[in-house]
Write a protein that holds these residues in place. Structure first.
Motif, PDB file in Angstrom:
ATOM      1  N   MET A 130     -31.687  39.600 -22.032  1.00 33.61           N
ATOM      2  CA  MET A 130     -32.475  40.165 -20.933  1.00 33.61           C
ATOM      3  C   MET A 130     -32.200  41.657 -20.802  1.00 33.61           C
ATOM      4  SD  MET A 130     -31.955  37.352 -17.925  1.00 33.61           S
ATOM      5  CE  MET A 130     -30.195  37.156 -18.090  1.00 33.61           C
ATOM      6  N   ILE A 173     -41.998  40.743  -8.311  1.00 24.70           N
ATOM      7  CA  ILE A 173     -41.348  39.431  -8.377  1.00 24.70           C
ATOM      8  C   ILE A 173     -40.500  39.252  -9.643  1.00 24.70           C
ATOM      9  CG2 ILE A 173     -43.145  38.343  -6.958  1.00 24.70           C
ATOM     10  CD1 ILE A 173     -44.271  37.073  -9.492  1.00 24.70           C
ATOM     11  N   SER A 174     -40.495  40.284 -10.489  1.00 23.83           N
ATOM     12  CA  SER A 174     -39.748  40.190 -11.748  1.00 23.83           C
ATOM     13  C   SER A 174     -39.146  41.534 -12.093  1.00 23.83           C
ATOM     14  CB  SER A 174     -40.697  39.744 -12.873  1.00 23.83           C
ATOM     15  OG  SER A 174     -40.091  39.952 -14.126  1.00 23.83           O
ATOM     16  N   ALA A 220     -28.077  32.058 -13.532  1.00 21.72           N
ATOM     17  CA  ALA A 220     -28.245  33.077 -12.492  1.00 21.72           C
ATOM     18  C   ALA A 220     -27.148  32.959 -11.447  1.00 21.72           C
ATOM     19  CB  ALA A 220     -29.628  32.949 -11.856  1.00 21.72           C
ATOM     20  N   SER A 232     -34.489  35.683  -9.105  1.00 28.07           N
ATOM     21  CA  SER A 232     -33.833  34.512  -8.526  1.00 28.07           C
ATOM     22  C   SER A 232     -33.985  34.520  -7.005  1.00 28.07           C
ATOM     23  CB  SER A 232     -32.347  34.513  -8.885  1.00 28.07           C
ATOM     24  OG  SER A 232     -32.200  34.446 -10.279  1.00 28.07           O
ATOM     25  N   PRO A 244     -28.927  44.375 -17.053  1.00 22.85           N
ATOM     26  CA  PRO A 244     -28.892  43.519 -15.868  1.00 22.85           C
ATOM     27  C   PRO A 244     -27.455  43.110 -15.538  1.00 22.85           C
ATOM     28  CG  PRO A 244     -30.639  42.808 -17.353  1.00 22.85           C
ATOM     29  CD  PRO A 244     -29.834  43.846 -18.091  1.00 22.85           C
ATOM     30  N   SER A 269     -47.443  33.855 -18.916  1.00 24.84           N
ATOM     31  CA  SER A 269     -48.150  35.023 -19.432  1.00 24.84           C
ATOM     32  C   SER A 269     -49.565  35.057 -18.866  1.00 24.84           C
ATOM     33  CB  SER A 269     -48.211  34.963 -20.953  1.00 24.84           C
ATOM     34  OG  SER A 269     -46.900  34.973 -21.481  1.00 24.84           O
ATOM     35  N   THR A 315     -46.469  41.788 -10.597  1.00 20.46           N
ATOM     36  CA  THR A 315     -45.350  41.419 -11.470  1.00 20.46           C
ATOM     37  C   THR A 315     -44.053  42.170 -11.173  1.00 20.46           C
ATOM     38  OG1 THR A 315     -46.877  40.703 -13.184  1.00 20.46           O
ATOM     39  CG2 THR A 315     -44.625  41.179 -13.875  1.00 20.46           C
ATOM     40  N   THR A 342     -24.598  40.748 -17.460  1.00 19.87           N
ATOM     41  CA  THR A 342     -24.787  40.707 -18.920  1.00 19.87           C
ATOM     42  C   THR A 342     -23.908  41.774 -19.565  1.00 19.87           C
ATOM     43  OG1 THR A 342     -26.609  42.305 -19.047  1.00 19.87           O
ATOM     44  CG2 THR A 342     -27.190  40.009 -18.571  1.00 19.87           C
ATOM     45  N   LYS A 382     -36.097  31.490 -14.787  1.00 27.16           N
ATOM     46  CA  LYS A 382     -37.448  30.984 -15.033  1.00 27.16           C
ATOM     47  C   LYS A 382     -38.334  32.099 -15.554  1.00 27.16           C
ATOM     48  CE  LYS A 382     -36.383  27.778 -11.394  1.00 27.16           C
ATOM     49  NZ  LYS A 382     -35.180  28.442 -10.807  1.00 27.16           N
ATOM     50  N   ILE A 383     -39.175  31.764 -16.503  1.00 31.88           N
ATOM     51  CA  ILE A 383     -40.016  32.775 -17.136  1.00 31.88           C
ATOM     52  C   ILE A 383     -41.425  32.712 -16.562  1.00 31.88           C
ATOM     53  CG2 ILE A 383     -41.061  33.458 -19.328  1.00 31.88           C
ATOM     54  CD1 ILE A 383     -38.339  32.348 -20.535  1.00 31.88           C
ATOM     55  N   LEU A 384     -41.873  33.875 -16.113  1.00 32.21           N
ATOM     56  CA  LEU A 384     -43.206  33.986 -15.536  1.00 32.21           C
ATOM     57  C   LEU A 384     -44.245  33.660 -16.611  1.00 32.21           C
ATOM     58  CD1 LEU A 384     -44.316  34.906 -12.771  1.00 32.21           C
ATOM     59  CD2 LEU A 384     -44.338  37.240 -13.662  1.00 32.21           C
ATOM     60  N   PHE A 404     -42.022  38.727 -22.284  1.00 33.86           N
ATOM     61  CA  PHE A 404     -41.701  37.594 -21.417  1.00 33.86           C
ATOM     62  C   PHE A 404     -40.921  38.129 -20.227  1.00 33.86           C
ATOM     63  CE2 PHE A 404     -42.302  34.947 -25.275  1.00 33.86           C
ATOM     64  CZ  PHE A 404     -43.168  34.007 -24.722  1.00 33.86           C
ATOM     65  N   LYS A 405     -41.452  37.842 -19.029  1.00 37.14           N
ATOM     66  CA  LYS A 405     -40.831  38.387 -17.814  1.00 37.14           C
ATOM     67  C   LYS A 405     -40.117  37.273 -17.053  1.00 37.14           C
ATOM     68  CE  LYS A 405     -44.531  41.699 -17.958  1.00 37.14           C
ATOM     69  NZ  LYS A 405     -45.467  41.041 -18.917  1.00 37.14           N
ATOM     70  N   ILE A 406     -38.986  37.607 -16.496  1.00 35.10           N
ATOM     71  CA  ILE A 406     -38.162  36.597 -15.808  1.00 35.10           C
ATOM     72  C   ILE A 406     -38.334  36.717 -14.310  1.00 35.10           C
ATOM     73  CG2 ILE A 406     -35.783  35.882 -15.362  1.00 35.10           C
ATOM     74  CD1 ILE A 406     -35.341  36.850 -18.354  1.00 35.10           C
ATOM     75  N   LEU A 407     -38.674  35.597 -13.721  1.00 36.03           N
ATOM     76  CA  LEU A 407     -38.886  35.531 -12.280  1.00 36.03           C
ATOM     77  C   LEU A 407     -37.562  35.843 -11.580  1.00 36.03           C
ATOM     78  CD1 LEU A 407     -41.263  34.742 -10.446  1.00 36.03           C
ATOM     79  CD2 LEU A 407     -40.488  32.360 -10.604  1.00 36.03           C
ATOM     80  N   LYS A 442     -31.587  25.991  -9.101  1.00 39.77           N
ATOM     81  CA  LYS A 442     -31.689  27.360  -8.570  1.00 39.77           C
ATOM     82  C   LYS A 442     -31.158  28.390  -9.560  1.00 39.77           C
ATOM     83  CE  LYS A 442     -30.946  26.172  -3.736  1.00 39.77           C
ATOM     84  NZ  LYS A 442     -29.817  26.097  -2.793  1.00 39.77           N
ATOM     85  N   LEU A 474     -37.342  39.557 -21.462  1.00 38.81           N
ATOM     86  CA  LEU A 474     -36.627  39.261 -22.711  1.00 38.81           C
ATOM     87  C   LEU A 474     -36.893  40.378 -23.717  1.00 38.81           C
ATOM     88  CD1 LEU A 474     -37.249  35.426 -23.141  1.00 38.81           C
ATOM     89  CD2 LEU A 474     -35.254  36.614 -22.200  1.00 38.81           C
ATOM     90  N   LYS A 528     -36.617  41.661 -14.719  1.00 41.04           N
ATOM     91  CA  LYS A 528     -35.999  41.552 -16.046  1.00 41.04           C
ATOM     92  C   LYS A 528     -36.991  40.948 -17.041  1.00 41.04           C
ATOM     93  CE  LYS A 528     -32.481  39.081 -14.457  1.00 41.04           C
ATOM     94  NZ  LYS A 528     -32.490  39.331 -13.007  1.00 41.04           N
ATOM     95  N   TYR A 571     -51.165  34.746 -14.059  1.00 47.74           N
ATOM     96  CA  TYR A 571     -50.427  33.597 -13.516  1.00 47.74           C
ATOM     97  C   TYR A 571     -50.842  33.265 -12.093  1.00 47.74           C
ATOM     98  CZ  TYR A 571     -47.687  37.499 -11.692  1.00 47.74           C
ATOM     99  OH  TYR A 571     -47.316  38.666 -11.082  1.00 47.74           O
TER     100      TYR A 571
END
Lengths: 454, 454
Positions: free
Chosen positions: B46, B94-95, A133, B70, A8, A70, B91, A11, A66-68, B65-68, A62, B99, B97, A73
């Motif tokens: 990530m 909207i995501s 972010a 930004s 990403p 599990s 998913t 990173t 944020k983690i979706l 774990f999926k990251i929403l 902002k 972990l 990335k 959702y």
């Protein structure tokens, strides 16, 4: 299906050389933290969003990753929010965890959650990555390490004095010459009182900071432009043009701020910290700088900033005293003082000045050759002895061509190659080749250990 | 607004005592990895979901774990998916990335991404947390450290031999007595060939594993129940009831598997590894265990598992050889062998056996008292000398009551308190109190350093 792999944006991967250098920095800081009685803690990468939200301002909210949630959702969400595209309000319905944004809020949460187990004053340090972010750019990453030490539950300025010594100790060990800039929030409040415009304090510090570059006339013009009255600017002149030693500056501040109780308190605090530090002696240059205004909304006393003297780069360490770390978590009135080392910039400074000691390398010191199974078996026996002497060593795992084996040692900058062929085996020795000089010597294992370990 | 702070379920805070112990474990492993020529790398927490998805099976995809994304993550999504509650298909919209779930897939991604910079064979280690949205339970966390070493780009069994020595070295240093169990995937394939039912190999290893607990009759009954034919069970008898030394077991396997080329290859490999290790000598007990079937879908040669001999706990280290680490990223045919230390279980074993050396503590060794500003100033001068001798030291920052100050030293298990009052100041000495024995001595700073450092 082949994918072209990448990471990403914002990173980083750290390869062996970078890691050895980063470990050197972190190990140095960690050992000094321990030396000063700070204890390490670690907190989870994920915190509840209720812990993180609202702590870093609207912009910070902002920038939280944020983690979706599990599983499903989508169940129970307010469809109206989706239809209206109101992602801000939808977020808490589909996400209840976020990645930590700094080490301060998790520390505050830790203190409150474990308050019954902690001994006050609590001296903790923490070295962990944080995630933001932010728009990535040169020197700004979405994942980076923070390196914080804080003592909470004590108002004593001894803590400030100790932290300044600690900073001095870390940079002395790293070989980086530094200037520590000091200020005190109460001095800034005193100045604001003096000119009757507390909301202008940032404008004033920004302008004062430019005195060396643009001169007094331009600074005064800028202050006027920023809405400071001529009278106020006249009052500020001695502060803006302040010169001389730290003692002289303190005396001048004391004179100018005589009418402000808060201001004089700030001068007293600065005096006590500076006297305390001078009594003990510092390698660093100490500079009183009234334009220093970092963390203005957060710090309530001492403000600290560290610059490298030999590399033009921003602040490499900073910190200060705060009044109310944990109020937001229902535990008011806990004050403390803390500092944060900027690992990425320290890394850049050490690279720029080429200051890594050879002990900072963690790579192989000697590579044994492999000329086939019986030679390899003989080499592995020697290898075991070499390793038990603490020397980092490896054997080329395959009986590849000599050139290829030597090529590996070259490419990895391994300083010695131990050649074990038939003639060496016959004598129970090895031929040690110094890869820098090219020199070769027939040596016993013990002699080789002595040579490599020099 | 006060919130009652907590952390997400399945995650942990580590306080000072736990951290010192964890650092001891990680530092030990890290130094041994370096000693064996493994270099540390780190990858971002990530990864792109395209890197992670599909690598851990359908179940694994769910546990990522999926990251929403930004910003406005709702823009451009397929509303039909939301209306139908199809969160799985939504998913990726909207995501993008997630972990990292383990260290293996990021390592594979790293190798492919940096292939032109890497020297093969590439020996890397990595010690970083991973995250899994598993149901938390005793000993299973949603955030935990993995501690992996792998060498890729070499088929040589010398790598296996070296990794077994490395394991032996780590646990010898930690003081944990271990049994290393060895098997080879090709031996299991040979057994499957032998009975003509390759899909039954897991059933067979599960049943064989029970021989000591339930006896041969019950094992045979279970095999029958699991659909293995009587003929096959008869063929399997020598394998199931295999007894004796490693050499005897190898000979028995060689006899039983004589008709299987793959099986014999597996026996040859086991033989070479075991001979190589025995030549060098191991502290650990080595056990050939044909029921060992970890990572069956992944490992293609050697399979390794380590158990603690003095604590009943699952595997504390495991690993094996694989054929195709990076194929999924478009770089086929890269084989390697790796091991993974289970840091959490090793921590539990060290706790159960109380094996932490005193050097594993990183806490303060001596606390100076504070009886007021002039006493504190004198103490701080001594403190500086004590620290420069490498002794971890602190001063009580406030001039609190003696009882409160001593209470801190007690609560933090600080072994010595240095009392600096008027009489000590007059003599330029300190009174060193041993907090275990209660004994007090008037000493010079140098004498105190010698006593504390003992």
């Amino acid at each position: 299906m082949a994918q072209k792999p990448s990471i990403p944006k914002g990173t980083r991967d750290f390869g062996p050389v970078e890691m050895a250098r980063r470990n050197y920095i972190f190990d140095t800081i960690r050992s000094v933290f321990n030396l000063y009685g700070y204890s390490q803690i670690e907190t989870p990468a994920m915190e509840n969003l209720s812990t993180l939200m609202g702590k870093y301002g609207e912009e910070g909210d902002k920038l939280l990753f944020k983690i979706l949630n599990s599983g499903d959702y989508l169940r129970g969400i307010d469809m109206g929010l989706v239809e209206n595209g109101d992602y801000v309000k939808l977020t808490p319905q589909i996400s209840e965890k976020g990645l930590r944004y700094d080490l301060t809020v998790p520390f505050a949460r830790f203190v409150v959650q474990h308050r019954n187990e902690l001994q006050m004053p609590f001296k903790r340090f923490q070295i962990q990555p944080v995630w933001r972010a932010d728009r990535p750019q040169k020197g700004r990453y979405r994942e980076f390490y923070q390196c914080d030490a804080d003592v909470v539950g004590s108002d004593s300025l001894i803590n400030e004095i100790e932290l300044l010594q600690l900073i001095d100790d870390v940079f002395t060990r790293l070989g980086i010459r530094i200037t520590i800039k000091l200020n005190n929030r109460k001095v800034l409040s005193g100045i604001a009182e003096l000119i009757g415009a507390p909301e202008k304090i940032t404008d004033i510090t920004v302008a004062i900071d430019k005195i060396d570059k643009i001169g007094i006339e331009a600074v005064n013009a800028e202050l006027l432009e920023r809405g400071i009255t001529s009278d106020a600017i006249a009052v500020l002149q001695p502060v803006i043009t302040m010169q001389g030693s730290t003692a002289e500056r303190l005396a001048e501040l004391r004179r100018v701020l005589a009418s402000s109780e808060t201001g004089i308190k700030g001068v007293d605090e600065l005096q006590e910290v500076i006297d305390g530090v001078n009594l003990l002696g510092l390698e660093a240059e100490l500079e009183l700088d009234v334009s220093l205004a970092r963390g203005l909304n957060y710090y309530t006393g001492t403000i600290i900033e560290v610059k490298a003297r030999d590399v033009a780069i921003g602040s490499i360490t900073g910190g200060g005293r705060y009044d109310n770390l944990t109020g937001v978590f229902g535990m008011p009135g806990l004050s403390g003082v803390g500092i944060s080392f900027g690992a990425d910039r320290i890394y850049d400074v050490l690279n720029a000045l080429d200051l890594y000691p050879s002990s900072a390398a963690a790579g192989t010191q000697v590579m044994f050759t492999n000329f086939g199974s019986s030679e390899a078996a003989a080499a592995m026996k020697m290898l075991k002895v070499v390793r038990s002497a603490g020397i980092r060593a490896e054997i080329y795992p395959d009986a590849a061509k000599m050139k290829k084996q030597m090529g590996r040692a070259d490419a990895l900058a391994i300083p010695y190659v131990a050649i074990v062929g038939e003639s060496e085996m016959a004598e129970g020795k090895l031929t040690l080749k110094n890869m820098t000089t090219g020199e070769q010597q027939l040596l016993s294992v013990e002699e080789a250990i002595a040579t490599i370990g020099q």
